[in-house]
Design a protein around this motif. Structure first.
Motif, PDB file in Angstrom:
ATOM      1  N   SER A  22       0.828  -1.210   0.000  1.00  0.00           N
ATOM      2  CA  SER A  22       0.000   0.000   0.000  1.00  0.00           C
ATOM      3  C   SER A  22       0.860   1.258   0.000  1.00  0.00           C
ATOM      4  O   SER A  22       0.549   2.243  -0.684  1.00  0.00           O
ATOM      5  CB  SER A  22      -0.924  -0.002   1.223  1.00  0.00           C
ATOM      6  OG  SER A  22      -1.751  -1.146   1.236  1.00  0.00           O
ATOM      7  N   LEU A  23       1.947   1.224   0.752  1.00  0.00           N
ATOM      8  CA  LEU A  23       2.833   2.391   0.833  1.00  0.00           C
ATOM      9  C   LEU A  23       3.464   2.696  -0.518  1.00  0.00           C
ATOM     10  O   LEU A  23       3.534   3.863  -0.936  1.00  0.00           O
ATOM     11  CB  LEU A  23       3.910   2.141   1.890  1.00  0.00           C
ATOM     12  CG  LEU A  23       4.828   3.321   2.241  1.00  0.00           C
ATOM     13  CD1 LEU A  23       4.004   4.506   2.739  1.00  0.00           C
ATOM     14  CD2 LEU A  23       5.840   2.897   3.297  1.00  0.00           C
ATOM     15  N   LEU A  24       3.909   1.664  -1.220  1.00  0.00           N
ATOM     16  CA  LEU A  24       4.519   1.885  -2.533  1.00  0.00           C
ATOM     17  C   LEU A  24       3.488   2.349  -3.551  1.00  0.00           C
ATOM     18  O   LEU A  24       3.787   3.204  -4.403  1.00  0.00           O
ATOM     19  CB  LEU A  24       5.200   0.604  -3.019  1.00  0.00           C
ATOM     20  CG  LEU A  24       6.483   0.208  -2.296  1.00  0.00           C
ATOM     21  CD1 LEU A  24       7.116  -1.008  -2.954  1.00  0.00           C
ATOM     22  CD2 LEU A  24       7.473   1.347  -2.256  1.00  0.00           C
ATOM     23  N   GLN A  25       2.284   1.805  -3.505  1.00  0.00           N
ATOM     24  CA  GLN A  25       1.245   2.254  -4.427  1.00  0.00           C
ATOM     25  C   GLN A  25       0.923   3.728  -4.206  1.00  0.00           C
ATOM     26  O   GLN A  25       0.734   4.486  -5.155  1.00  0.00           O
ATOM     27  CB  GLN A  25      -0.005   1.396  -4.254  1.00  0.00           C
ATOM     28  CG  GLN A  25       0.160  -0.025  -4.767  1.00  0.00           C
ATOM     29  CD  GLN A  25      -1.052  -0.888  -4.480  1.00  0.00           C
ATOM     30  OE1 GLN A  25      -1.964  -0.488  -3.760  1.00  0.00           O
ATOM     31  NE2 GLN A  25      -1.064  -2.090  -5.040  1.00  0.00           N
ATOM     32  N   THR A  26       0.878   4.140  -2.948  1.00  0.00           N
ATOM     33  CA  THR A  26       0.621   5.544  -2.638  1.00  0.00           C
ATOM     34  C   THR A  26       1.751   6.429  -3.139  1.00  0.00           C
ATOM     35  O   THR A  26       1.517   7.493  -3.740  1.00  0.00           O
ATOM     36  CB  THR A  26       0.454   5.721  -1.120  1.00  0.00           C
ATOM     37  OG1 THR A  26      -0.621   4.894  -0.660  1.00  0.00           O
ATOM     38  CG2 THR A  26       0.159   7.172  -0.779  1.00  0.00           C
ATOM     39  N   ALA A  27       3.004   6.005  -2.899  1.00  0.00           N
ATOM     40  CA  ALA A  27       4.153   6.798  -3.340  1.00  0.00           C
ATOM     41  C   ALA A  27       4.192   6.914  -4.857  1.00  0.00           C
ATOM     42  O   ALA A  27       4.444   8.001  -5.409  1.00  0.00           O
ATOM     43  CB  ALA A  27       5.442   6.175  -2.815  1.00  0.00           C
ATOM     44  N   GLY A  28       3.947   5.802  -5.562  1.00  0.00           N
ATOM     45  CA  GLY A  28       3.927   5.849  -7.023  1.00  0.00           C
ATOM     46  C   GLY A  28       2.814   6.734  -7.553  1.00  0.00           C
ATOM     47  O   GLY A  28       3.006   7.493  -8.516  1.00  0.00           O
ATOM     48  N   ALA A  29       1.639   6.665  -6.902  1.00  0.00           N
ATOM     49  CA  ALA A  29       0.523   7.513  -7.323  1.00  0.00           C
ATOM     50  C   ALA A  29       0.839   8.989  -7.116  1.00  0.00           C
ATOM     51  O   ALA A  29       0.500   9.839  -7.953  1.00  0.00           O
ATOM     52  CB  ALA A  29      -0.738   7.121  -6.555  1.00  0.00           C
ATOM     53  N   LEU A  30       1.500   9.316  -6.006  1.00  0.00           N
ATOM     54  CA  LEU A  30       1.877  10.706  -5.756  1.00  0.00           C
ATOM     55  C   LEU A  30       2.830  11.219  -6.828  1.00  0.00           C
ATOM     56  O   LEU A  30       2.715  12.367  -7.279  1.00  0.00           O
ATOM     57  CB  LEU A  30       2.526  10.834  -4.376  1.00  0.00           C
ATOM     58  CG  LEU A  30       1.587  10.709  -3.172  1.00  0.00           C
ATOM     59  CD1 LEU A  30       2.386  10.750  -1.875  1.00  0.00           C
ATOM     60  CD2 LEU A  30       0.546  11.818  -3.189  1.00  0.00           C
ATOM     61  N   LEU A  31       3.779  10.381  -7.244  1.00  0.00           N
ATOM     62  CA  LEU A  31       4.710  10.789  -8.294  1.00  0.00           C
ATOM     63  C   LEU A  31       3.969  11.020  -9.612  1.00  0.00           C
ATOM     64  O   LEU A  31       4.236  11.998 -10.331  1.00  0.00           O
ATOM     65  CB  LEU A  31       5.795   9.734  -8.473  1.00  0.00           C
ATOM     66  CG  LEU A  31       6.818   9.970  -9.593  1.00  0.00           C
ATOM     67  CD1 LEU A  31       7.462  11.346  -9.470  1.00  0.00           C
ATOM     68  CD2 LEU A  31       7.881   8.876  -9.588  1.00  0.00           C
ATOM     69  N   ILE A  32       3.009  10.165  -9.934  1.00  0.00           N
ATOM     70  CA  ILE A  32       2.247  10.330 -11.174  1.00  0.00           C
ATOM     71  C   ILE A  32       1.384  11.586 -11.106  1.00  0.00           C
ATOM     72  O   ILE A  32       1.290  12.355 -12.073  1.00  0.00           O
ATOM     73  CB  ILE A  32       1.390   9.082 -11.431  1.00  0.00           C
ATOM     74  CG1 ILE A  32       2.304   7.882 -11.773  1.00  0.00           C
ATOM     75  CG2 ILE A  32       0.395   9.316 -12.554  1.00  0.00           C
ATOM     76  CD1 ILE A  32       1.568   6.579 -11.970  1.00  0.00           C
TER      77      ILE A  32
END
Length: 764
Positions: free
Chosen positions: A377-387
């Motif tokens: 979940s943490l990585l999905q959130t971080a990747g979404a923030l970058l996008i």
């Protein structure tokens, strides 16, 4: 005493390695030194793939010397000793020791102890859950003895000892000499009693041989009932075999001294020398001979040590065979020889203390660790923030694409940089799931593509500005389409490089094992089949960053309003910094999944930081309210008007040249069209005497390093005005020369127009 009086001694049971020292010059033995028993125990562990063990030993001479030889052999063979405990033979409470052992994952235990000290330890360890099911006990010869087993509580004997493996002196009961010895031994008359009374036979001094009187004055019968020994000698004390060979070794040495060498008397030093050099025979324990003393590799023989026939029998405790009254329970299942190592008897069945009757593991069974949902979940959130961050920048570029600053930065190239951010965010989101071979390859492809998109765009943009503003009077045209073509060409090369990495590196999802001090855990991680590929990637990345940094350094004197050197160099530095941090983290002993989490979070964080470093100055200039003074917008508007006026002047000048008027910057008409032909020729003759048209020599870029960024725009605009004024003067002079020589008028006019085009290039 023996050394002082040169009295030879030959032992049947003294196994301490210390006796091999030169401090005991007249000591010999037919039993092997414990130096070899330590090696035999290690070979036994390796045979069953037990590489992690806990060791117990007593602090007496037997335990101390024996465990020292074991530890040395274990170190040479790669057997890890988790812990080693030494205790006094008189110790009765093992709570502290067992508490420490219970905190480890030890499953295999080696005992080099005196037999009388061990029952308490085994019983307390069994009750504490340390010894028992799914564990393995391995012991030396003093432990592999029924008297030790009988010291355990009767009900617990089979449970504690089940599957025990241990060494004992090799008896060679299957050999012809051993069988003859057992047969002769069983035929001896009983010495325990005669007609129901104690045997009263006496020795030469008149003392009873088999009858003793205890402390209370009671007569106690001694002796042996030899017929109780089994025909195969399996219940016979193994030291009896070695006593027999020791006796015959001494007898043979005496015979050689008295009859072979015709000595009239026996001297100790000479007798010992004869024993070592001349005695060799096939005894009941195998071939018997003695060493003259040498050290060769792992083989250390003291003078008088047994040189040949060094071997041990391997015993397995099997509860189904246990009979305390008959002294049975240990079953011989193999042997160890100095020259051959461990040999298991194929006819014998081994028993282990496991439900499946297979050898226990040397630690707890491996457990598979799954990728934590929280990490996912943490990585999905971080990747979404970058996008999302990349999307916001994308919208900014599209909305403000007509702004002169955005145009100057080349809209399409800015969108490529934003695209690299999208790729990096997608890579982080993909990495949040369960790893597969395909995903491991995709991670490398996306990561390197984004990395080189950043470098490629930044490097080409800086190179373009540097080339244009350092071209002198040469006409250099590098359009945005040219930069796009070069970007595509470079990225094609990058994708070929990535393809080679995927082919030769063969990235795959691999299960790796880590031992945390208690249990082995398995993790899924991406690995390269050829680890050298990683070094190639780092080297190529460093080379790319170095090229960009070099280009930025060359463009360091170009004004910041048209030069993105600073944010580009910072971004390139951050890219390389992240690769260095990744390599460093790979050398740190971290949890596999925690390292993976840090890696991917780093990609997201560095991606956001790099985009912010590159685009924040543009946002602050386009939107002055974000941090710049409102006067900046006014200056920008004024500058835009000035640029428009100058371009209009260029157009007017071109029109004037075309019409032959040439009015510019307040100049009077260079040639009045109302003049007659004769007057015009005279004017041309006058102009022909003028010097050649001046060159544009003052187009030298100023040094901007000392000018505050807020004032650089005004300075840049002022410099453009000076350039245009010089260009106008040059155009007027060129027109006069052109009019003075009508035959070259076409060539002169084109030259002036080229200078006008040069001014526009500089202006842009």
């Amino acid at each position: 005493v023996l050394k002082t009086f040169t009295i030879p001694q030959i032992s049947m049971s003294a196994t301490s390695p210390e006796l091999s020292s030169s401090e005991y010059p007249y000591f010999a033995r037919v039993c092997p030194s414990d130096e070899f028993q330590g090696r035999a125990l290690v070979d036994l562990l390796v045979q069953f793939r037990w590489r992690r063990v806990t060791v117990f030993s007593t602090t007496n001479a037997y335990g101390s010397a024996g465990v020292a030889s074991f530890l040395a052999a274990a170190a040479r063979s790669g057997v890890e000793v988790i812990q080693s405990f030494a205790f006094s033979p008189q110790k009765t409470d093992f709570t502290d020791v067992l508490t420490t052992v219970s905190r480890t994952s030890a499953r295999v235990f080696v005992f080099f102890c005196s037999g009388d000290a061990l029952p308490e330890l085994l019983e307390q360890g069994y009750r504490a859950g340390v010894f028992g099911r799914d564990t393995q006990l391995v012991g030396s010869d003093a432990v592999t003895d029924m008297s030790m087993v009988m010291g355990l509580p009767q009900a617990l004997r089979p449970e504690i000892m089940k599957g025990y493996l241990g060494l004992n002196l090799f008896t060679g009961r299957d050999s012809a000499p051993a069988k003859a010895f057992v047969s002769a031994y069983r035929q001896q008359a009983s010495t325990t009693s005669v007609s129901g009374r104690c045997n009263t036979e006496r020795d030469d001094s008149g003392a009873f041989l088999w009858q003793q009187t205890n402390s209370t004055g009671q007569v106690v019968c001694g002796g042996n009932n030899h017929s109780q020994v089994l025909p195969d000698g399996s219940n016979m004390n193994p030291y009896a075999f070695y006593a027999y060979d020791a006796t015959f070794a001494a007898a043979r040495a005496l015979h050689a001294e008295l009859y072979g060498k015709s000595r009239d008397r026996v001297r100790g030093a000479s007798l010992f020398q004869t024993l070592v050099e001349d005695v060799s025979f096939l005894g009941v324990t195998g071939e018997v001979s003695f060493s003259r003393g040498f050290s060769r590799g792992d083989d250390v023989h003291g003078e008088g040590d047994r040189a040949r026939g060094i071997q041990y029998s391997l015993f397995n405790f099997q509860p189904d065979m246990f009979d305390g009254y008959r002294g049975e329970g240990f079953v011989e299942v193999g042997s160890w020889q100095l020259e051959k190592g461990v040999s298991l008897d194929k006819k014998s069945t081994l028993v282990f203390n496991t439900d499946s009757n297979t050898p226990p593991l040397d630690s707890l069974p491996p457990v598979e660790v799954h990728w934590p949902i929280a990490y996912e979940s943490l990585l999905q959130t971080a990747g979404a923030l970058l996008i999302i961050f990349s999307l916001l920048i994308n919208l900014f570029v599209i909305i403000k694409q007509d702004h002169r600053l955005i145009k100057m930065s080349q809209v399409q190239m800015l969108l490529i940089v934003v695209g690299a951010g999208y790729l990096q965010g997608a890579k982080v989101i993909l990495s949040s799931g369960r790893l597969t071979d395909t995903l491991c390859g995709a991670r490398i492809g996306l990561d390197l593509t984004a990395f080189y998109l950043f470098l490629c765009v930044w490097g080409l943009k800086t190179w373009r500005i540097h080339t244009l503003l350092n071209a002198g009077l040469r006409r250099v045209i590098i359009s945005e389409s040219d930069i796009l073509i070069k970007t595509v060409q470079i990225m094609v090369g990058v994708w070929i490089f990535i393809s080679l990495i995927l082919v030769f590196g063969n990235p795959s999802a691999t299960q790796v094992r880590r031992f945390d001090g208690y249990q082995t855990k398995t993790y899924m991680t991406c690995t390269l089949e050829n680890e050298a590929i990683l070094l190639v990637i780092i080297a190529v990345n460093a080379f790319g960053v170095a090229l960009v940094m070099r280009t930025c350094y060359q463009a360091r004197d170009i004004p910041e309003m048209v030069n993105e050197m600073k944010p580009i160099s910072i971004g390139a530095f951050l890219l390389m910094l992240w690769w260095v941090l990744q390599s460093y983290m790979g050398s740190i002993d971290l949890d596999v999944y925690l390292r993976r989490l840090f890696d991917e979070l780093g990609y997201a964080v560095f991606g956001i930081v790099i985009l912010a470093v590159y685009f924040t100055p543009k946002v602050l200039q386009v939107y002055p309210g974000f941090g710049r003074e409102n006067t900046m917008s006014q200056d920008s508007a004024h500058s835009n008007g000035t640029v428009g006026d100058n371009r209009q002047k260029d157009a007017d000048l071109t029109s004037s040249m075309r019409d032959g008027i040439g009015q510019e910057s307040g100049h009077a008409p260079l040639l009045d069209t109302s003049l007659s032909t004769t007057a015009r020729d005279e004017k041309a003759e006058e102009l022909s005497e003028l010097p050649e048209a001046p060159q544009i020599t003052n187009l030298v870029k100023p040094k901007y390093s000392s000018i505050p960024p807020s004032e650089q725009l005004q300075v840049c605009e002022a410099q453009i005005k000076r350039w245009e004024k010089s260009l106008a003067t040059a155009k007027g002079d060129m027109l006069r020369v052109n009019m003075s020589a009508t035959e070259d008028s076409g060539t002169r006019r084109r030259s002036g127009i080229e200078n006008n085009g040069k001014a526009r290039d500089i202006h842009d």
